[in-house]
Design a protein around this motif. Structure first.
Motif, PDB file in Angstrom:
ATOM      1  N   LYS A 210       2.407   1.399   2.363  1.00  0.00           N
ATOM      2  CA  LYS A 210       1.481   0.487   3.055  1.00  0.00           C
ATOM      3  C   LYS A 210       1.245   0.955   4.487  1.00  0.00           C
ATOM      4  O   LYS A 210       0.109   1.013   4.965  1.00  0.00           O
ATOM      5  CB  LYS A 210       2.052  -0.937   3.045  1.00  0.00           C
ATOM      6  N   GLN A 213      -1.060   3.937   4.503  1.00  0.00           N
ATOM      7  CA  GLN A 213      -2.449   3.563   4.245  1.00  0.00           C
ATOM      8  C   GLN A 213      -3.086   2.935   5.484  1.00  0.00           C
ATOM      9  O   GLN A 213      -4.201   3.272   5.880  1.00  0.00           O
ATOM     10  CB  GLN A 213      -2.485   2.574   3.065  1.00  0.00           C
ATOM     11  N   VAL A 214      -2.354   1.998   6.102  1.00  0.00           N
ATOM     12  CA  VAL A 214      -2.878   1.270   7.270  1.00  0.00           C
ATOM     13  C   VAL A 214      -3.084   2.225   8.457  1.00  0.00           C
ATOM     14  O   VAL A 214      -4.119   2.182   9.129  1.00  0.00           O
ATOM     15  CB  VAL A 214      -1.937   0.099   7.658  1.00  0.00           C
ATOM     16  N   CYS A 346      -7.056  -3.522  10.076  1.00  0.00           N
ATOM     17  CA  CYS A 346      -6.771  -2.595   8.968  1.00  0.00           C
ATOM     18  C   CYS A 346      -5.766  -3.205   7.978  1.00  0.00           C
ATOM     19  O   CYS A 346      -5.886  -3.010   6.775  1.00  0.00           O
ATOM     20  CB  CYS A 346      -6.247  -1.264   9.501  1.00  0.00           C
ATOM     21  N   GLU A 347      -4.788  -3.946   8.503  1.00  0.00           N
ATOM     22  CA  GLU A 347      -3.809  -4.610   7.631  1.00  0.00           C
ATOM     23  C   GLU A 347      -4.486  -5.644   6.742  1.00  0.00           C
ATOM     24  O   GLU A 347      -4.177  -5.764   5.554  1.00  0.00           O
ATOM     25  CB  GLU A 347      -2.711  -5.276   8.472  1.00  0.00           C
ATOM     26  N   SER A 350      -6.415  -3.844   4.105  1.00  0.00           N
ATOM     27  CA  SER A 350      -5.460  -3.267   3.149  1.00  0.00           C
ATOM     28  C   SER A 350      -4.971  -4.315   2.146  1.00  0.00           C
ATOM     29  O   SER A 350      -4.861  -4.044   0.949  1.00  0.00           O
ATOM     30  CB  SER A 350      -4.269  -2.680   3.919  1.00  0.00           C
TER      31      SER A 350
END
Length: 353
Positions: A210, A213-214, A346-347, A350
Protein backbone atom coordinates in the motif's frame (compact mmCIF):
# COMPACT_ATOMS: atom_id res chain seq x y z
CA UNK A 1 29.77 -10.14 -6.19
CA UNK A 2 29.39 -12.72 -8.99
CA UNK A 3 27.32 -15.06 -6.83
CA UNK A 4 25.20 -16.29 -9.78
CA UNK A 5 28.23 -17.12 -11.93
CA UNK A 6 29.65 -19.10 -8.98
CA UNK A 7 27.00 -21.78 -9.53
CA UNK A 8 26.15 -21.28 -13.23
CA UNK A 9 29.70 -21.96 -14.48
CA UNK A 10 30.35 -25.22 -12.53
CA UNK A 11 26.89 -26.55 -13.53
CA UNK A 12 27.58 -25.80 -17.21
CA UNK A 13 31.03 -27.40 -17.01
CA UNK A 14 29.63 -30.70 -15.69
CA UNK A 15 26.63 -30.53 -18.04
CA UNK A 16 28.93 -30.18 -21.08
CA UNK A 17 30.47 -33.59 -20.28
CA UNK A 18 27.12 -35.41 -20.36
CA UNK A 19 24.21 -33.23 -21.44
CA UNK A 20 20.72 -34.51 -20.63
CA UNK A 21 17.42 -33.03 -19.41
CA UNK A 22 16.47 -31.99 -16.20
CA UNK A 23 20.07 -31.82 -14.97
CA UNK A 24 19.92 -28.86 -12.58
CA UNK A 25 17.19 -27.21 -10.50
CA UNK A 26 17.65 -23.68 -9.17
CA UNK A 27 15.22 -22.45 -6.51
CA UNK A 28 14.86 -18.77 -5.71
CA UNK A 29 12.43 -16.77 -3.53
CA UNK A 30 11.26 -14.21 -6.12
CA UNK A 31 10.00 -14.41 -9.68
CA UNK A 32 12.14 -11.51 -10.90
CA UNK A 33 15.29 -13.17 -9.60
CA UNK A 34 14.34 -16.45 -11.33
CA UNK A 35 14.23 -14.66 -14.70
CA UNK A 36 17.53 -12.89 -14.00
CA UNK A 37 19.25 -16.21 -13.22
CA UNK A 38 17.76 -17.76 -16.38
CA UNK A 39 19.25 -14.87 -18.36
CA UNK A 40 22.73 -15.68 -16.97
CA UNK A 41 22.32 -19.37 -17.86
CA UNK A 42 21.29 -18.43 -21.42
CA UNK A 43 24.23 -16.08 -21.95
CA UNK A 44 26.86 -18.43 -20.51
CA UNK A 45 25.24 -21.64 -21.83
CA UNK A 46 24.66 -20.50 -25.41
CA UNK A 47 27.70 -22.34 -26.85
CA UNK A 48 26.33 -25.59 -25.34
CA UNK A 49 22.86 -25.13 -26.84
CA UNK A 50 21.46 -24.95 -23.30
CA UNK A 51 17.70 -25.34 -22.86
CA UNK A 52 16.20 -23.71 -19.78
CA UNK A 53 12.73 -23.39 -18.31
CA UNK A 54 11.46 -20.77 -15.85
CA UNK A 55 8.64 -21.92 -13.55
CA UNK A 56 7.12 -19.09 -11.50
CA UNK A 57 3.67 -18.06 -10.31
CA UNK A 58 1.44 -15.58 -12.10
CA UNK A 59 1.96 -17.19 -15.53
CA UNK A 60 0.21 -19.98 -17.46
CA UNK A 61 0.71 -23.40 -15.80
CA UNK A 62 -0.18 -25.38 -18.94
CA UNK A 63 2.56 -23.70 -21.01
CA UNK A 64 5.02 -24.32 -18.16
CA UNK A 65 4.02 -28.01 -17.91
CA UNK A 66 4.60 -28.38 -21.65
CA UNK A 67 8.08 -26.84 -21.33
CA UNK A 68 8.92 -29.14 -18.40
CA UNK A 69 7.82 -32.22 -20.38
CA UNK A 70 10.42 -31.32 -23.05
CA UNK A 71 13.18 -32.01 -20.47
CA UNK A 72 15.12 -28.73 -20.36
CA UNK A 73 18.67 -28.97 -19.01
CA UNK A 74 18.04 -26.37 -16.29
CA UNK A 75 14.86 -25.46 -14.41
CA UNK A 76 14.79 -22.16 -12.53
CA UNK A 77 11.78 -21.93 -10.24
CA UNK A 78 10.08 -20.40 -7.24
CA UNK A 79 9.17 -23.15 -4.75
CA UNK A 80 5.39 -22.55 -4.72
CA UNK A 81 4.78 -22.93 -8.44
CA UNK A 82 7.17 -25.89 -8.89
CA UNK A 83 5.50 -27.69 -5.96
CA UNK A 84 2.11 -27.05 -7.62
CA UNK A 85 3.38 -28.78 -10.79
CA UNK A 86 4.74 -31.73 -8.82
CA UNK A 87 1.43 -32.15 -6.99
CA UNK A 88 -0.76 -31.87 -10.07
CA UNK A 89 1.10 -33.60 -12.92
CA UNK A 90 3.50 -36.44 -13.74
CA UNK A 91 4.67 -35.21 -17.14
CA UNK A 92 8.23 -34.60 -15.90
CA UNK A 93 10.67 -36.12 -13.42
CA UNK A 94 13.44 -34.68 -11.27
CA UNK A 95 14.85 -38.11 -10.42
CA UNK A 96 17.98 -37.76 -12.58
CA UNK A 97 18.86 -34.37 -11.18
CA UNK A 98 22.58 -33.79 -10.50
CA UNK A 99 22.47 -30.28 -8.98
CA UNK A 100 20.02 -28.57 -6.62
CA UNK A 101 20.82 -24.87 -6.09
CA UNK A 102 19.14 -22.73 -3.43
CA UNK A 103 19.84 -19.10 -4.24
CA UNK A 104 19.09 -16.61 -1.44
CA UNK A 105 19.04 -19.74 0.74
CA UNK A 106 18.45 -17.85 3.99
CA UNK A 107 15.19 -16.45 2.60
CA UNK A 108 14.06 -19.84 1.26
CA UNK A 109 14.72 -21.61 4.55
CA UNK A 110 13.50 -19.04 7.06
CA UNK A 111 10.06 -19.46 8.57
CA UNK A 112 7.84 -16.40 8.62
CA UNK A 113 5.23 -14.57 6.59
CA UNK A 114 6.27 -16.30 3.34
CA UNK A 115 7.07 -19.80 4.57
CA UNK A 116 8.38 -22.10 1.82
CA UNK A 117 8.69 -25.16 4.10
CA UNK A 118 5.69 -27.16 2.78
CA UNK A 119 6.65 -26.53 -0.85
CA UNK A 120 10.32 -27.37 -0.25
CA UNK A 121 9.29 -30.69 1.34
CA UNK A 122 7.36 -31.62 -1.83
CA UNK A 123 10.35 -30.66 -4.01
CA UNK A 124 12.93 -32.49 -1.87
CA UNK A 125 10.85 -35.67 -2.05
CA UNK A 126 10.92 -35.44 -5.85
CA UNK A 127 14.70 -35.02 -6.23
CA UNK A 128 17.22 -37.87 -5.82
CA UNK A 129 19.10 -38.36 -2.55
CA UNK A 130 22.39 -38.57 -4.47
CA UNK A 131 22.88 -35.03 -5.76
CA UNK A 132 25.01 -31.99 -5.12
CA UNK A 133 23.21 -29.29 -3.16
CA UNK A 134 24.52 -25.72 -3.33
CA UNK A 135 23.33 -22.96 -1.00
CA UNK A 136 24.11 -19.31 -1.71
CA UNK A 137 23.32 -16.28 0.41
CA UNK A 138 24.61 -12.75 0.98
CA UNK A 139 23.66 -13.00 4.67
CA UNK A 140 24.46 -15.90 6.99
CA UNK A 141 21.49 -16.54 9.29
CA UNK A 142 21.06 -18.83 12.30
CA UNK A 143 19.08 -21.24 10.06
CA UNK A 144 22.02 -21.63 7.69
CA UNK A 145 24.48 -22.06 10.58
CA UNK A 146 22.21 -24.76 12.05
CA UNK A 147 21.96 -26.50 8.67
CA UNK A 148 25.74 -26.48 8.35
CA UNK A 149 26.11 -28.14 11.77
CA UNK A 150 23.38 -30.74 11.02
CA UNK A 151 24.88 -31.84 7.69
CA UNK A 152 26.36 -35.33 7.98
CA UNK A 153 28.81 -35.19 5.08
CA UNK A 154 30.97 -32.20 6.14
CA UNK A 155 29.87 -29.63 3.57
CA UNK A 156 32.31 -27.24 1.95
CA UNK A 157 31.70 -23.78 3.43
CA UNK A 158 33.08 -20.49 2.13
CA UNK A 159 32.40 -17.00 3.40
CA UNK A 160 33.83 -13.85 1.82
CA UNK A 161 36.32 -12.42 4.30
CA UNK A 162 35.43 -8.83 5.09
CA UNK A 163 35.40 -6.79 8.29
CA UNK A 164 32.49 -4.73 7.01
CA UNK A 165 29.31 -6.40 5.74
CA UNK A 166 28.77 -3.83 2.95
CA UNK A 167 31.11 -2.66 0.18
CA UNK A 168 33.59 0.24 0.54
CA UNK A 169 32.17 2.06 -2.51
CA UNK A 170 28.81 2.48 -0.75
CA UNK A 171 28.27 5.82 1.03
CA UNK A 172 25.79 4.98 3.83
CA UNK A 173 23.83 7.80 5.42
CA UNK A 174 20.84 8.35 7.68
CA UNK A 175 18.44 11.29 7.82
CA UNK A 176 16.67 11.90 11.13
CA UNK A 177 13.13 13.08 10.33
CA UNK A 178 9.88 13.57 12.26
CA UNK A 179 7.33 10.89 11.27
CA UNK A 180 4.91 13.58 10.08
CA UNK A 181 7.51 15.09 7.72
CA UNK A 182 8.94 11.87 6.24
CA UNK A 183 7.26 12.24 2.83
CA UNK A 184 8.24 15.91 2.53
CA UNK A 185 11.88 14.95 3.14
CA UNK A 186 11.57 12.22 0.49
CA UNK A 187 10.15 14.65 -2.10
CA UNK A 188 12.93 17.14 -1.30
CA UNK A 189 15.62 14.44 -1.64
CA UNK A 190 14.28 13.26 -5.00
CA UNK A 191 14.00 16.84 -6.27
CA UNK A 192 17.58 17.58 -5.18
CA UNK A 193 18.97 14.46 -6.88
CA UNK A 194 17.06 15.20 -10.09
CA UNK A 195 18.21 18.83 -10.15
CA UNK A 196 21.86 17.91 -9.59
CA UNK A 197 22.06 14.56 -11.41
CA UNK A 198 19.35 14.27 -14.04
CA UNK A 199 20.47 10.84 -15.23
CA UNK A 200 20.64 9.17 -11.79
CA UNK A 201 18.47 6.13 -11.10
CA UNK A 202 16.94 5.81 -7.63
CA UNK A 203 15.27 2.90 -5.82
CA UNK A 204 12.97 3.76 -2.90
CA UNK A 205 12.17 0.85 -0.59
CA UNK A 206 8.90 0.82 1.34
CA UNK A 207 7.47 -1.42 4.04
CA UNK A 208 4.11 -2.40 2.46
CA UNK A 209 2.46 -2.75 -0.94
CA UNK A 210 0.00 0.00 0.00
CA UNK A 211 2.83 2.41 0.90
CA UNK A 212 4.52 1.55 -2.38
CA UNK A 213 1.36 2.31 -4.38
CA UNK A 214 0.56 5.55 -2.51
CA UNK A 215 4.13 6.89 -2.75
CA UNK A 216 4.18 6.17 -6.49
CA UNK A 217 0.92 8.10 -6.99
CA UNK A 218 2.24 10.95 -4.84
CA UNK A 219 5.57 11.29 -6.66
CA UNK A 220 3.81 11.24 -10.01
CA UNK A 221 1.65 14.17 -8.83
CA UNK A 222 4.97 16.03 -8.46
CA UNK A 223 5.88 15.03 -12.03
CA UNK A 224 8.61 12.58 -11.05
CA UNK A 225 8.97 9.69 -13.51
CA UNK A 226 8.40 6.86 -11.04
CA UNK A 227 7.10 3.30 -11.27
CA UNK A 228 6.01 0.82 -8.60
CA UNK A 229 7.04 -2.81 -8.05
CA UNK A 230 5.29 -4.93 -5.40
CA UNK A 231 3.82 -8.38 -4.92
CA UNK A 232 0.17 -7.33 -5.36
CA UNK A 233 0.82 -6.45 -9.01
CA UNK A 234 0.14 -8.97 -11.78
CA UNK A 235 3.28 -10.79 -12.88
CA UNK A 236 3.38 -9.21 -16.35
CA UNK A 237 3.08 -5.75 -14.76
CA UNK A 238 6.00 -6.58 -12.46
CA UNK A 239 8.21 -7.67 -15.38
CA UNK A 240 7.18 -4.58 -17.38
CA UNK A 241 7.94 -2.22 -14.45
CA UNK A 242 11.38 -3.75 -13.94
CA UNK A 243 12.17 -3.65 -17.67
CA UNK A 244 11.16 0.03 -17.92
CA UNK A 245 13.36 0.92 -14.94
CA UNK A 246 16.33 -1.10 -16.25
CA UNK A 247 16.06 0.62 -19.63
CA UNK A 248 15.88 4.09 -17.98
CA UNK A 249 12.37 4.89 -19.24
CA UNK A 250 11.65 5.55 -15.56
CA UNK A 251 14.39 6.87 -13.27
CA UNK A 252 12.66 6.08 -9.96
CA UNK A 253 11.59 2.62 -8.81
CA UNK A 254 9.44 2.41 -5.68
CA UNK A 255 9.52 -1.15 -4.40
CA UNK A 256 8.79 -3.45 -1.51
CA UNK A 257 11.40 -6.02 -0.50
CA UNK A 258 10.42 -8.12 -3.54
CA UNK A 259 13.18 -6.12 -5.29
CA UNK A 260 15.69 -6.21 -2.43
CA UNK A 261 17.23 -9.58 -3.19
CA UNK A 262 19.70 -10.40 -5.89
CA UNK A 263 18.35 -8.10 -8.60
CA UNK A 264 21.19 -6.65 -10.64
CA UNK A 265 20.33 -3.23 -12.05
CA UNK A 266 23.77 -1.79 -12.83
CA UNK A 267 22.89 1.90 -13.09
CA UNK A 268 21.35 2.51 -9.64
CA UNK A 269 23.15 5.41 -7.97
CA UNK A 270 20.95 5.87 -4.89
CA UNK A 271 18.87 3.64 -2.61
CA UNK A 272 16.48 5.38 -0.21
CA UNK A 273 14.92 3.44 2.66
CA UNK A 274 11.55 5.13 3.23
CA UNK A 275 11.28 3.02 6.39
CA UNK A 276 14.15 1.82 8.57
CA UNK A 277 14.31 -1.97 8.01
CA UNK A 278 13.33 -4.01 11.07
CA UNK A 279 16.16 -6.50 10.48
CA UNK A 280 19.80 -5.65 9.65
CA UNK A 281 19.91 -8.33 6.93
CA UNK A 282 17.00 -6.65 5.10
CA UNK A 283 19.02 -3.42 5.20
CA UNK A 284 22.07 -5.22 3.75
CA UNK A 285 20.04 -6.67 0.87
CA UNK A 286 18.33 -3.36 0.11
CA UNK A 287 21.47 -1.21 0.01
CA UNK A 288 23.16 -3.94 -2.04
CA UNK A 289 21.12 -2.77 -5.05
CA UNK A 290 23.60 0.10 -5.49
CA UNK A 291 27.44 0.27 -5.55
CA UNK A 292 27.54 -3.00 -7.49
CA UNK A 293 30.57 -4.48 -9.26
CA UNK A 294 33.00 -1.76 -8.13
CA UNK A 295 30.74 1.23 -8.89
CA UNK A 296 30.05 3.97 -6.35
CA UNK A 297 26.63 4.39 -4.77
CA UNK A 298 24.74 6.02 -1.92
CA UNK A 299 22.16 4.67 0.54
CA UNK A 300 20.03 7.02 2.64
CA UNK A 301 17.74 5.72 5.38
CA UNK A 302 14.92 7.93 6.67
CA UNK A 303 14.96 7.46 10.44
CA UNK A 304 12.18 8.64 12.77
CA UNK A 305 12.36 9.03 16.55
CA UNK A 306 10.95 5.48 16.84
CA UNK A 307 13.71 3.87 14.76
CA UNK A 308 16.92 4.76 16.62
CA UNK A 309 17.30 1.25 18.09
CA UNK A 310 16.94 -0.26 14.59
CA UNK A 311 19.78 1.94 13.29
CA UNK A 312 22.00 0.81 16.17
CA UNK A 313 21.25 -2.85 15.32
CA UNK A 314 22.14 -2.19 11.66
CA UNK A 315 25.41 -0.45 12.60
CA UNK A 316 26.34 -3.33 14.88
CA UNK A 317 25.70 -5.87 12.12
CA UNK A 318 27.53 -4.02 9.32
CA UNK A 319 30.32 -2.91 11.70
CA UNK A 320 30.08 0.66 10.46
CA UNK A 321 28.60 3.93 11.78
CA UNK A 322 26.10 5.54 9.43
CA UNK A 323 26.90 9.19 8.73
CA UNK A 324 24.20 11.86 8.94
CA UNK A 325 22.96 13.28 5.63
CA UNK A 326 22.43 17.03 5.93
CA UNK A 327 19.38 18.75 4.46
CA UNK A 328 18.28 22.39 4.72
CA UNK A 329 15.09 22.12 6.77
CA UNK A 330 13.57 25.36 5.47
CA UNK A 331 13.12 23.80 2.00
CA UNK A 332 11.30 20.85 3.56
CA UNK A 333 9.07 23.10 5.69
CA UNK A 334 8.08 25.06 2.56
CA UNK A 335 6.53 21.94 1.00
CA UNK A 336 5.44 20.05 4.16
CA UNK A 337 1.73 20.96 4.19
CA UNK A 338 1.29 20.48 0.44
CA UNK A 339 3.04 17.09 0.45
CA UNK A 340 0.91 15.84 3.36
CA UNK A 341 -2.29 16.98 1.61
CA UNK A 342 -1.18 15.24 -1.60
CA UNK A 343 -0.36 12.07 0.34
CA UNK A 344 -3.83 12.09 1.93
CA UNK A 345 -5.49 12.53 -1.49
CA UNK A 346 -3.50 9.60 -2.87
CA UNK A 347 -4.45 7.42 0.13
CA UNK A 348 -8.15 8.15 -0.50
CA UNK A 349 -7.82 7.28 -4.21
CA UNK A 350 -5.89 4.11 -3.28
CA UNK A 351 -8.66 2.94 -0.90
CA UNK A 352 -11.36 3.66 -3.49
CA UNK A 353 -9.55 1.70 -6.21
Amino acid sequence: SGKTAAFVLPVLQVLSQDPYGIFCLVLTPTRELAYQIAEQFRVLGKPLGLKDCVVVGGLDMVAQALELSRKPHVVIATPGRLADHLRSSNTFSLKKLKFLVLDEADRLLEQGCADFTADLEVILEAVPARRQTLLFSATLTDTLKELKSLATNRPFFWEAASEVRTVDELDQRYLLVPEVAKDAYLVHLIQTFQDEHEDWAVIIFTKTCKDCQVLNMMLRKYNFRSIALHSMMKQRQRFAALAKFKSSIFKILIATDVAARGLDIPAVQVVINHNTPGLPKIYIHRVGRTARAGRKGMAITLVTQYDIHLVHAIEEEIKLKLQEYSVEERFVLDILTQVNVTRRECEIVSVES
